[in-house]
Design an enzyme around this catalytic site. Structure first.
Site, PDB file in Angstrom:
ATOM      1  N   TYR A 288      11.065  30.059  50.525  1.00  0.00           N
ATOM      2  CA  TYR A 288      10.102  30.389  51.575  1.00  0.00           C
ATOM      3  C   TYR A 288       8.924  31.182  51.009  1.00  0.00           C
ATOM      4  O   TYR A 288       7.774  30.933  51.364  1.00  0.00           O
ATOM      5  CB  TYR A 288      10.778  31.160  52.713  1.00  0.00           C
TER       6      TYR A 288
ATOM      7  N   GLU B 294      14.478  33.411  60.281  1.00  0.00           N
ATOM      8  CA  GLU B 294      15.363  34.456  59.784  1.00  0.00           C
ATOM      9  C   GLU B 294      16.223  33.856  58.685  1.00  0.00           C
ATOM     10  O   GLU B 294      16.617  32.701  58.766  1.00  0.00           O
ATOM     11  CB  GLU B 294      16.293  34.996  60.877  1.00  0.00           C
TER      12      GLU B 294
END
Length: 159
Positions: free
Chosen positions: A122, A110
């Site tokens: 990411y 998260e």
């Protein structure tokens, strides 16, 4: 273009706890305490890494928890003066290599919806946004973007 900082990545141990706890305080509004970090050192399902700069100081750290064939990236933090120098990417790469080498099905994490640099990092490694956790973060209240990297090779789903 991101400049790459030379770091040595090693498993976190008790000698790193003070620096990592300070890094938590600097980086997160709701930091993990030194005691919480210490407890994770004894967690057989978790691995925490530190990136050490040229002077042996903690430049960043990251944690991974593995349950069966699933990997959950818990924390990634980099000292403000070491950001945008590839430290988080180097830590992340160790977890990616581990996940592939141990045939994990996926890695997930998260990230604050407003943390665009982390989301970009990411995304550059193949993670994709797969959902949101409404008001997941406090101080300030903010949604989390759930990002996952599927490592199963989707073409092999004909079972």
């Amino acid at each position: 273009m991101e400049q790459s900082m030379k770091v040595q990545i090693v498993p976190m141990n008790g000698d790193h706890l003070d620096e990592v706890a300070e890094l938590e305080r600097v980086c997160f509004p709701d930091p993990w305490s030194r005691n919480m970090l210490k407890e994770e050192l004894g967690n057989d399902l978790a691995a925490f890494l530190v990136a050490l700069d040229g002077q042996g100081a903690v430049a960043g750290y990251a944690g991974l928890q593995v349950v069966l064939d699933e990997g959950y990236i818990l924390n990634v933090a980099v000292r403000p003066d070491c950001r945008r120098q590839g430290v988080a990417g180097q830590l992340l790469q160790v977890f990616l290599d581990f996940a592939k080498g141990n045939q994990l099905a996926f890695l997930t994490l998260e990230v604050r919806a407003s943390n665009y640099p982390a989301i970009a990092l990411y995304g550059s490694r193949g993670f994709r946004g797969v959902g949101r956790r409404k008001n997941y973060y406090e101080h300030p209240k903010e949604d989390a973007v759930i990002m996952t990297l599927d490592l199963t090779g989707e073409e092999e789903t004909d079972e």
